[in-house]
Design a protein around this motif. Structure first.
Motif, PDB file in Angstrom:
ATOM      1  N   TYR A  34       0.845  -1.195   0.000  1.00  0.00           N
ATOM      2  CA  TYR A  34       0.000   0.000   0.000  1.00  0.00           C
ATOM      3  C   TYR A  34       0.881   1.245   0.000  1.00  0.00           C
ATOM      4  N   TYR A  36       0.543   5.420   0.821  1.00  0.00           N
ATOM      5  CA  TYR A  36      -0.176   6.596   1.305  1.00  0.00           C
ATOM      6  C   TYR A  36       0.769   7.785   1.224  1.00  0.00           C
ATOM      7  N   GLN A  38       1.286  11.972   2.911  1.00  0.00           N
ATOM      8  CA  GLN A  38       0.823  12.973   3.846  1.00  0.00           C
ATOM      9  C   GLN A  38       1.413  14.314   3.443  1.00  0.00           C
ATOM     10  N   SER A  41       0.736  18.852   7.296  1.00  0.00           N
ATOM     11  CA  SER A  41      -0.353  19.225   8.204  1.00  0.00           C
ATOM     12  C   SER A  41      -1.712  18.637   7.827  1.00  0.00           C
ATOM     13  N   GLN A  42      -1.748  17.774   6.829  1.00  0.00           N
ATOM     14  CA  GLN A  42      -3.015  17.162   6.448  1.00  0.00           C
ATOM     15  C   GLN A  42      -3.052  15.694   6.870  1.00  0.00           C
ATOM     16  N   GLY A  43      -4.231  15.084   6.782  1.00  0.00           N
ATOM     17  CA  GLY A  43      -4.351  13.660   7.047  1.00  0.00           C
ATOM     18  C   GLY A  43      -3.752  12.843   5.923  1.00  0.00           C
ATOM     19  N   PRO A  44      -3.266  11.649   6.203  1.00  0.00           N
ATOM     20  CA  PRO A  44      -2.730  10.786   5.145  1.00  0.00           C
ATOM     21  C   PRO A  44      -3.780  10.517   4.070  1.00  0.00           C
ATOM     22  N   TYR A  46      -4.774   7.995   0.856  1.00  0.00           N
ATOM     23  CA  TYR A  46      -4.555   6.727   0.162  1.00  0.00           C
ATOM     24  C   TYR A  46      -4.212   7.004  -1.301  1.00  0.00           C
ATOM     25  N   TYR A  87       4.491   7.087   2.117  1.00  0.00           N
ATOM     26  CA  TYR A  87       4.659   5.904   2.954  1.00  0.00           C
ATOM     27  C   TYR A  87       4.327   4.634   2.164  1.00  0.00           C
ATOM     28  N   ARG A  91       0.974  -5.008   4.112  1.00  0.00           N
ATOM     29  CA  ARG A  91      -0.041  -5.512   5.037  1.00  0.00           C
ATOM     30  C   ARG A  91      -0.771  -6.702   4.465  1.00  0.00           C
ATOM     31  N   SER A  98      -7.727  -3.923   9.951  1.00  0.00           N
ATOM     32  CA  SER A  98      -6.730  -3.838  11.006  1.00  0.00           C
ATOM     33  C   SER A  98      -5.902  -2.575  10.824  1.00  0.00           C
ATOM     34  N   LYS A  99      -5.021  -2.325  11.794  1.00  0.00           N
ATOM     35  CA  LYS A  99      -4.266  -1.082  11.814  1.00  0.00           C
ATOM     36  C   LYS A  99      -3.249  -1.017  10.682  1.00  0.00           C
ATOM     37  N   LEU A 100      -2.861   0.224  10.372  1.00  0.00           N
ATOM     38  CA  LEU A 100      -1.747   0.474   9.456  1.00  0.00           C
ATOM     39  C   LEU A 100      -0.523   0.816  10.291  1.00  0.00           C
ATOM     40  N   PHE A 102       2.845   2.754  10.009  1.00  0.00           N
ATOM     41  CA  PHE A 102       3.582   3.714   9.205  1.00  0.00           C
ATOM     42  C   PHE A 102       5.052   3.712   9.613  1.00  0.00           C
ATOM     43  N   GLY A 103       5.943   3.727   8.603  1.00  0.00           N
ATOM     44  CA  GLY A 103       7.361   3.926   8.865  1.00  0.00           C
ATOM     45  C   GLY A 103       7.687   5.396   8.785  1.00  0.00           C
TER      46      GLY A 103
END
Lengths: 112, 114
Positions: A34, A36, A38, A41-44, A46, A87, A91, A98-100, A102-103
């Motif tokens: 996957y 993503y 960012q 200052s914004q949300g990630p 997809y 990112y 997964r 389930s959760k992501l 992030f590195g």
């Protein structure tokens, strides 16, 4: 989850293709890749995901090597608005949410 | 179809006060996730909820933090007795049933603790 390795930062000239690599040498057969991003200052957001075939959508293309140990996200014509942290996340996709994890991602700077 | 909505966008609290962060998932989405991003750090998972159930809270601090997703209304992340270290951006994401990991994120709530 398989770990991923990405370069810390990259630069790209506006209008050129941005190629963002990701290594995931321990990926297992049922794990997806996957992407993503960012923007500051914004949300990630997809972007795209794939299992083993190359994928393309309106935002980007995803190229996965035959052995699936690495992949490349391609933004065909980068613009200043593509400046962001990207990112790569590996997964399982079992149909159970389930959760992501992030590195640190790749910070892409698109310049004039 | 409206995206994930979070409010407030900015929240200022003094040490010891309570903070309540709200998240309305996208229409048709029944899974909600909360993530925290400390200044200059990456996103860290906190909790995953479905309606009226906490599925995974492995990333939640053991004290002062709680989350709920009631049958009606938004998901709430509650932080009691806030401390300066709680200052961060809190992001909510939602996903539809059956589509693992295609999570769509909201704009975040930026919490500042004075």
């Amino acid at each position: 989850d398989a770990k991923t390795t990405q370069p810390t930062s990259m630069d790209c000239a506006e209008g050129r293709a941005a190629n963002l690599p990701c290594n995931h040498s321990t990926i297992s057969g049922n794990e997806y890749v996957y992407w993503y991003r960012q923007i500051h200052s914004q949300g990630p957001q997809y972007i795209i995901h794939g299992l083993k075939n190359n994928e393309t959508n309106e935002m980007a293309s995803l190229i996965i090597t035959e052995d699936r140990k690495s992949s490349t996200l391609i933004l065909p014509h980068a613009t200043l608005r593509d400046t962001a942290v990207y990112y790569c996340i590996v997964r399982l996709n079992t149909g159970t949410a389930s959760k992501l994890t992030f590195g640190t991602g790749t910070r892409l700077q698109v310049t004039l | 179809n409206a995206g994930v909505m979070q409010n407030p966008r900015h929240l200022v609290r003094r040490r010891g006060q309570e903070a309540r962060l709200r998240c309305s998932p996208m229409k048709g989405h029944s899974h909600v996730y909360w993530y925290r991003q400390l200044p200059e750090e990456g996103l860290k998972f906190m909790v995953y909820l479905q309606k009226e159930n906490i599925i995974d809270e492995s990333g939640m601090p053991k004290e002062r933090f709680s989350a709920e997703f009631p049958k009606e209304g938004p998901s709430i992340l509650r932080i009691q007795q806030v401390v300066r270290g709680d200052s961060a951006a809190y992001f909510c994401a939602s996903s539809p049933p059956g589509l693992a990991d295609t999570q769509y994120f909201g704009p975040g709530t930026r919490l500042t603790v004075l």
